[in-house]
Motif scaffolding. Structure first.
Motif, PDB file in Angstrom:
ATOM      1  N   PHE A 155       0.853  -1.189   0.000  1.00 49.85           N
ATOM      2  CA  PHE A 155       0.000   0.000   0.000  1.00 49.85           C
ATOM      3  C   PHE A 155       0.890   1.241   0.000  1.00 49.85           C
ATOM      4  CE2 PHE A 155      -2.104  -3.444   2.209  1.00 49.85           C
ATOM      5  CZ  PHE A 155      -3.329  -3.510   1.574  1.00 49.85           C
ATOM      6  N   THR A 156       0.429   2.275  -0.739  1.00 52.48           N
ATOM      7  CA  THR A 156       1.128   3.556  -0.776  1.00 52.48           C
ATOM      8  C   THR A 156       0.144   4.654  -0.396  1.00 52.48           C
ATOM      9  OG1 THR A 156       2.630   2.801  -2.508  1.00 52.48           O
ATOM     10  CG2 THR A 156       2.412   5.188  -2.198  1.00 52.48           C
ATOM     11  N   ILE A 157       0.507   5.433   0.625  1.00 47.63           N
ATOM     12  CA  ILE A 157      -0.343   6.544   1.083  1.00 47.63           C
ATOM     13  C   ILE A 157       0.441   7.834   0.866  1.00 47.63           C
ATOM     14  CG2 ILE A 157      -1.481   7.589   3.059  1.00 47.63           C
ATOM     15  CD1 ILE A 157      -1.952   4.839   4.199  1.00 47.63           C
ATOM     16  N   SER A 158      -0.178   8.755   0.101  1.00 46.85           N
ATOM     17  CA  SER A 158       0.445  10.050  -0.193  1.00 46.85           C
ATOM     18  C   SER A 158      -0.462  11.143   0.317  1.00 46.85           C
ATOM     19  CB  SER A 158       0.682  10.201  -1.700  1.00 46.85           C
ATOM     20  OG  SER A 158       1.267  11.434  -1.986  1.00 46.85           O
ATOM     21  N   LEU A 159       0.022  11.955   1.248  1.00 52.27           N
ATOM     22  CA  LEU A 159      -0.766  13.006   1.879  1.00 52.27           C
ATOM     23  C   LEU A 159      -0.271  14.372   1.436  1.00 52.27           C
ATOM     24  CD1 LEU A 159      -0.966  11.588   5.522  1.00 52.27           C
ATOM     25  CD2 LEU A 159      -2.658  11.345   3.694  1.00 52.27           C
ATOM     26  N   HIS A 160      -1.212  15.220   0.997  1.00 52.69           N
ATOM     27  CA  HIS A 160      -0.843  16.597   0.638  1.00 52.69           C
ATOM     28  C   HIS A 160      -0.747  17.431   1.906  1.00 52.69           C
ATOM     29  CE1 HIS A 160      -1.466  15.618  -3.569  1.00 52.69           C
ATOM     30  NE2 HIS A 160      -2.704  15.179  -3.284  1.00 52.69           N
ATOM     31  N   LYS A 161       0.189  18.308   1.909  1.00 54.56           N
ATOM     32  CA  LYS A 161       0.409  19.099   3.115  1.00 54.56           C
ATOM     33  C   LYS A 161      -0.745  20.029   3.409  1.00 54.56           C
ATOM     34  CE  LYS A 161       4.141  21.436   5.492  1.00 54.56           C
ATOM     35  NZ  LYS A 161       5.561  21.883   5.422  1.00 54.56           N
ATOM     36  N   VAL A 162      -1.367  20.534   2.360  1.00 54.24           N
ATOM     37  CA  VAL A 162      -2.459  21.496   2.566  1.00 54.24           C
ATOM     38  C   VAL A 162      -3.704  20.825   3.135  1.00 54.24           C
ATOM     39  CG1 VAL A 162      -1.647  23.078   0.774  1.00 54.24           C
ATOM     40  CG2 VAL A 162      -3.211  21.202   0.170  1.00 54.24           C
ATOM     41  N   ASP A 163      -3.777  19.507   3.018  1.00 55.93           N
ATOM     42  CA  ASP A 163      -4.960  18.804   3.551  1.00 55.93           C
ATOM     43  C   ASP A 163      -4.939  18.702   5.074  1.00 55.93           C
ATOM     44  OD1 ASP A 163      -6.015  18.429   1.038  1.00 55.93           O
ATOM     45  OD2 ASP A 163      -4.983  16.516   0.745  1.00 55.93           O
ATOM     46  N   ASN A 164      -3.756  18.870   5.659  1.00 51.80           N
ATOM     47  CA  ASN A 164      -3.625  18.824   7.127  1.00 51.80           C
ATOM     48  C   ASN A 164      -4.241  17.552   7.703  1.00 51.80           C
ATOM     49  OD1 ASN A 164      -2.663  19.842   9.512  1.00 51.80           O
ATOM     50  ND2 ASN A 164      -4.406  21.239   9.849  1.00 51.80           N
ATOM     51  N   THR A 165      -3.887  16.421   7.048  1.00 49.25           N
ATOM     52  CA  THR A 165      -4.435  15.120   7.447  1.00 49.25           C
ATOM     53  C   THR A 165      -3.311  14.210   7.900  1.00 49.25           C
ATOM     54  OG1 THR A 165      -6.268  15.339   5.899  1.00 49.25           O
ATOM     55  CG2 THR A 165      -5.740  13.116   6.663  1.00 49.25           C
ATOM     56  N   THR A 166      -3.538  13.451   8.954  1.00 49.44           N
ATOM     57  CA  THR A 166      -2.574  12.499   9.495  1.00 49.44           C
ATOM     58  C   THR A 166      -3.202  11.115   9.529  1.00 49.44           C
ATOM     59  OG1 THR A 166      -1.562  14.214  10.870  1.00 49.44           O
ATOM     60  CG2 THR A 166      -1.113  11.910  11.456  1.00 49.44           C
ATOM     61  N   VAL A 167      -2.437  10.102   9.079  1.00 50.14           N
ATOM     62  CA  VAL A 167      -2.908   8.703   9.096  1.00 50.14           C
ATOM     63  C   VAL A 167      -2.032   7.922  10.066  1.00 50.14           C
ATOM     64  CG1 VAL A 167      -3.237   6.596   7.752  1.00 50.14           C
ATOM     65  CG2 VAL A 167      -3.723   8.843   6.721  1.00 50.14           C
ATOM     66  N   THR A 168      -2.707   7.198  10.976  1.00 50.65           N
ATOM     67  CA  THR A 168      -2.000   6.389  11.969  1.00 50.65           C
ATOM     68  C   THR A 168      -2.522   4.961  11.918  1.00 50.65           C
ATOM     69  OG1 THR A 168      -1.733   8.313  13.412  1.00 50.65           O
ATOM     70  CG2 THR A 168      -1.390   6.135  14.385  1.00 50.65           C
ATOM     71  N   ILE A 169      -1.576   3.992  11.759  1.00 52.24           N
ATOM     72  CA  ILE A 169      -1.914   2.567  11.809  1.00 52.24           C
ATOM     73  C   ILE A 169      -1.282   2.003  13.071  1.00 52.24           C
ATOM     74  CG2 ILE A 169      -1.745   0.325  10.654  1.00 52.24           C
ATOM     75  CD1 ILE A 169      -1.407   1.851   8.011  1.00 52.24           C
ATOM     76  N   LYS A 170      -2.089   1.405  13.948  1.00 54.29           N
ATOM     77  CA  LYS A 170      -1.577   0.894  15.217  1.00 54.29           C
ATOM     78  C   LYS A 170      -2.269  -0.415  15.570  1.00 54.29           C
ATOM     79  CE  LYS A 170      -4.688   4.065  17.652  1.00 54.29           C
ATOM     80  NZ  LYS A 170      -4.780   5.181  18.622  1.00 54.29           N
ATOM     81  N   PRO A 183      -7.494  10.104   2.708  1.00 53.82           N
ATOM     82  CA  PRO A 183      -7.095   9.858   1.313  1.00 53.82           C
ATOM     83  C   PRO A 183      -7.676   8.557   0.782  1.00 53.82           C
ATOM     84  CG  PRO A 183      -5.333   9.178   2.789  1.00 53.82           C
ATOM     85  CD  PRO A 183      -6.420   9.725   3.665  1.00 53.82           C
ATOM     86  N   PRO A 184      -7.616   8.371  -0.527  1.00 57.75           N
ATOM     87  CA  PRO A 184      -8.101   7.109  -1.101  1.00 57.75           C
ATOM     88  C   PRO A 184      -7.028   6.015  -1.027  1.00 57.75           C
ATOM     89  CG  PRO A 184      -7.415   8.586  -2.855  1.00 57.75           C
ATOM     90  CD  PRO A 184      -7.248   9.357  -1.576  1.00 57.75           C
ATOM     91  N   GLY A 185      -7.414   4.763  -1.368  1.00 59.69           N
ATOM     92  CA  GLY A 185      -6.473   3.647  -1.452  1.00 59.69           C
ATOM     93  C   GLY A 185      -5.963   3.152  -0.125  1.00 59.69           C
ATOM     94  N   LEU A 186      -6.750   3.288   0.951  1.00 55.13           N
ATOM     95  CA  LEU A 186      -6.294   2.822   2.267  1.00 55.13           C
ATOM     96  C   LEU A 186      -6.482   1.317   2.395  1.00 55.13           C
ATOM     97  CD1 LEU A 186      -7.860   5.624   4.500  1.00 55.13           C
ATOM     98  CD2 LEU A 186      -5.483   5.431   3.731  1.00 55.13           C
TER      99      LEU A 186
END
Length: 806
Positions: free
Chosen positions: A3-18, A84-87
């Motif tokens: 899986f590839t996750i690409s986050l744009h800085k302007v979206d101010n989004t954080t993804v955490t997998i735990k 984002p998509p593709g999670l």
């Protein structure tokens, strides 16, 4: 899979997998730098990763948080997308943290099928849930948790909001299902809008439920309802805080009401039968800093079509009743409350005051109506109290234990009518059923009427279940000690007709000896079964119960017991069965617990049955049943034959005596006796017959005196000789003992040869059947006929009292 996750800085989004809570670490996250148990991807980063197992959803969860600042910059209003998509397919939570000024308001608008609020700990059927929190300064308030498919269409909030969407790993949603809009300040914590179409129901809770509503806060629920529908509000759970200033309250704004806003306490019955839309607000107070308490509320709004019977008013007149309460409720209340999803049945005491349960008190007139499609779901439970603290004021008064007509005329089935009879220790209760009488419900003799009475005698220490009784039996009266509870329970539709004949009455009486006494007057053609109270738990220790059985004069009762022994062993004391006929001289039958019970026996008079208990050992209980039948009295055949034979013999003897007498009268003159005072009338060896003097004896009283004896003075000689004494029949006026009169001496009897010296004296009846005795003057020539007698008397010139002719 990679899986590839690409986050744009302007979206101010954080993804955490735990790692998910309570999961093992047998699966890892594989990145180019190695393996990890947790992966955090920040705005502007591009990360490629994979899992070391094929089922990562069992071990990992994912959070996607987007921060939105509406204070320092413009707000991205509109639809909220899942980014984002593709999670990877993991259980995931989307979080939108929106910061906003308290001078403005935010609106969360949900797309259909809208939302439904659930209680804490409850889960959604499709595992998709929304959680909404309001953020004012640094304080966070949990507005609630919601599932899809409900009626909550919009939520307006003051200040910032934290919105969470929980999705299961196997569901792929493309939209969040809501959008954010900017609104002017709402000047309260929040406004929750609910749209109710058609017949429906919604359950809502105050923020932070079940914890406390914020201090001195205000919130509003808006209900959008078609004008042709009716809404009712019910509070199912609430608590109040400790207020220092102001007062916690609920305010209603109802279009068209002349008194808007209408203010209610949380403890009041809330408005019902509201036509169309309305608003409801909850207002807190300034709480006590030391002991603030908790203000919380869980309530339900039910929307129904107007009922056909809505405008039909039923008058319940309880003005003449005393100490009576009437409760109308749903079947199964209070142990079973219907589900909130079930169709509602409401009872209204005025057009706007309706509830699932309505209680009416005596002394007033009520006009009630029903908002219910099926009235057969409703029941009536009523209670009446009757007390006596001084027997001088209660004795002689009779109270009717019948259901008032104000209750029976309602179109609602009676579930139970309870009479509570209260008195002091030395005053007891007497229950009578003069005409119908009562039948005890036992296995062999079940009640088949439309209603029955359950009778319980209670003290603070013990409770005695006297039994279940119905009309149409043999029990005329029951006397009981202690406080009594009588419960009439209806079983069938025939109660309305049968209740007209109710004749159960009660009165207060002085103290009685036994715990309970039954007076039984059975139907002569019926078999009556009677059972000791408190079945199946057995008679309590040291309790005494009595039955008085009335036996008709022309009948015989047969008493029998259903088992051979009492079936208990005593730890302390003895258990006894006593049977006693109420007639002088009869012996009392007594059996102990270790003895066999009496065999079936005949009882010829009214009789008592008493059963008294000991303190039984563990696992044993006194539970005894007996029966009574009746039959017409039968005379023994032997007695009948003996009486007939005796009557035949007496008749034959009488006929023989009559024939002999008539023959003698034809062949000879009547016997003449001259009274001589010097004659010894006592037979030697038989002095016992004349122990009494003449004035105390009945020897001179004769059953039959010949006419010649009565009219003997007419036999006087014409030569002027002095007439002897003439004895006539006179009744005896002297004292008489309990024994029958003594018979005459044997020397008086003609048939003396029949009896030996050792035989008992004959009965007085035989003495009355001898020849007639005549007393008259002595005629010339008679002394010559009695010459032998003169010689036997050795110079005694008197003649014998009786002429002894064979």
């Amino acid at each position: 899979a990679t899986f590839t996750i690409s986050l744009h800085k302007v979206d101010n989004t954080t993804v955490t997998i735990k790692v998910r809570p309570s999961a093992s670490t047998s699966c890892w996250i594989l990145v180019k730098n190695g393996i990890k148990s947790e992966l955090k991807i920040k705005p502007g980063e591009n990360v490629t990763f994979a899992f070391t197992c094929s089922t990562p959803e069992k071990y990992f969860i994912m959070e996607i948080q987007k921060n939105v600042d509406c204070v320092s910059g413009p707000c991205p209003f509109g639809d909220v997308h899942l980014y984002p998509p593709g999670l990877p397919r993991l259980n995931r939570t989307y979080i939108w943290d929106v910061k906003a000024s308290t001078k403005a308001g935010l609106e969360l608008k949900f797309s259909t099928p809208w939302l439904r609020q659930i209680e804490p700990g409850e889960t959604c059927p499709d595992s998709i849930s929304y959680n909404i929190n309001s953020c004012i300064d640094k304080a966070t308030v949990n507005i609630g948790t919601f599932c899809r498919n409900g009626s909550v269409s919009r939520i307006k909030l003051l200040g910032g909001v934290v919105m969470s969407l929980h999705l299961p790993w196997h569901l792929l949603l493309t939209t969040s299902g809501f959008n954010i809009a900017n609104r002017a300040s709402i000047k309260r914590l929040c406004i929750i809008e609910s749209v109710l179409k058609g017949e429906s129901s919604i359950t809502l809770m105050s923020p932070n439920y079940p914890l406390g509503f914020p201090e001195d806060e205000l919130m509003t629920w808006q209900f959008v309802i078609p004008s042709n529908m009716r809404a009712s509000v019910f509070f199912h759970n609430y608590s109040l805080s400790n207020c220092e200033r102001k007062e916690e309250r609920v305010e209603y704004y109802i279009p068209g009401s002349p008194s808007n806003p209408e203010v209610f306490k949380l403890s009041d019955s809330q408005p019902a039968n509201i036509a169309g839309s309305f608003n409801m607000s909850l207002q807190g107070c300034d709480q006590d800093a030391q002991n603030p308490g908790i203000l919380r509320l869980l309530f339900q709004v039910i929307v129904q079509h107007p009922q056909v019977d809505e405008n039909i008013t039923h008058v319940v007149d309880l003005r003449k009743e005393r100490n009576v309460t009437v409760t109308i409720h749903l079947e199964g209340w209070p142990s079973h409350m219907p589900l909130m999803s079930e169709p509602m049945c409401l009872i209204c005491k005025d057009p706007r005051t309706c509830d699932r349960v309505l209680t009416l008190a005596s002394g007033a007139v009520y006009r009630i109506s029903f908002l219910c499609k099926d009235l057969s779901r409703l029941r009536i439970t009523a209670e009446k109290g009757i007390g006596c603290m001084d027997i001088r004021w209660c004795q002689g008064k009779t109270y009717s234990l019948s259901v008032p007509k104000a209750i029976t005329q309602l179109p609602i089935r009676l579930h139970k009518f309870i009479w509570k009879l209260l008195a002091t220790d030395m005053i007891n209760v007497e229950i009578t059923s003069p005409s119908l009488k009562l039948q005890q419900h036992v296995r062999e003799q079940r009640c088949n009427t439309s209603y029955s009475y359950s009778i319980v005698s209670a003290t603070p220490e013990t409770e005695l279940n006297v039994g279940v009784f119905c009309p149409g039996g043999s029990i005329e009266k029951i006397q009981m000690r202690n406080n009594i509870t009588i419960s009439l329970k209806e079983f069938g539709k025939g109660f309305i007709n049968e209740s007209v004949r109710q004749d159960l009455k009660m009165s207060f009486v002085p103290h009685i000896k036994d715990e309970c006494t039954f007076t039984v007057s059975p139907n002569p053609k019926a078999k009556v079964y009677l059972q000791t109270p408190n079945r199946p738990y057995g008679l309590p220790p040291y309790i005494s119960i009595s039955w008085f059985i009335i036996v008709p004069s022309k009948q015989t009762a047969r008493l029998g017991f259903s088992k051979d022994r009492m079936g208990i062993a005593c730890e302390t004391g003895r258990a006894y069965l006593n049977i006693k006929e109420e007639t002088p001289g009869t012996e009392e039958t007594v059996r102990r617990e270790d003895e066999l019970l009496p065999q079936p026996r005949n009882m010829y008079h009214n009789f008592w049955v008493n059963i008294s208990n000991c303190k039984p050992v563990d696992n044993t209980q006194l539970d005894l049943q007996f029966w009574v039948t009746f039959a017409d009295k039968q005379i023994d055949l032997g007695i009948i034959l003996a009486v007939v034979a005796g009557a035949g013999v007496l008749t034959a003897i009488g006929l023989t005596v009559c024939c002999v007498k008539k023959k003698k009268k034809k062949t000879q003159n009547p016997m003449v006796g001259v009274y001589n005072t010097n004659v010894n009338t006592q037979m030697p060896g038989k002095k016992v017959f004349f122990e009494k003097g003449r004035q105390n004896s009945e020897a001179h009283v004769y059953a039959v005196i010949d006419d010649a004896g009565v009219y003997g003075h007419l036999l006087k000689e014409t030569n002027g000789s002095v007439a002897p004494e003439v004895d006539v029949y006179r009744p005896f006026d002297g004292p008489i003992g309990s024994l029958p009169p003594s018979p005459p001496p044997f020397s008086f009897k003609k048939d003396i040869k029949r009896f030996s010296n050792t035989e008992e004296e004959p009965s007085p009846l035989m003495d009355t059947e001898q020849d007639n005795y005549t007393f008259a003057h002595q005629k010339s020539g008679q002394s010559e006929d009695n010459g032998d007698a003169d010689e036997k008397d050795k110079g005694d010139t008197s003649v014998p009292l009786l002429e002894n002719k064979e």
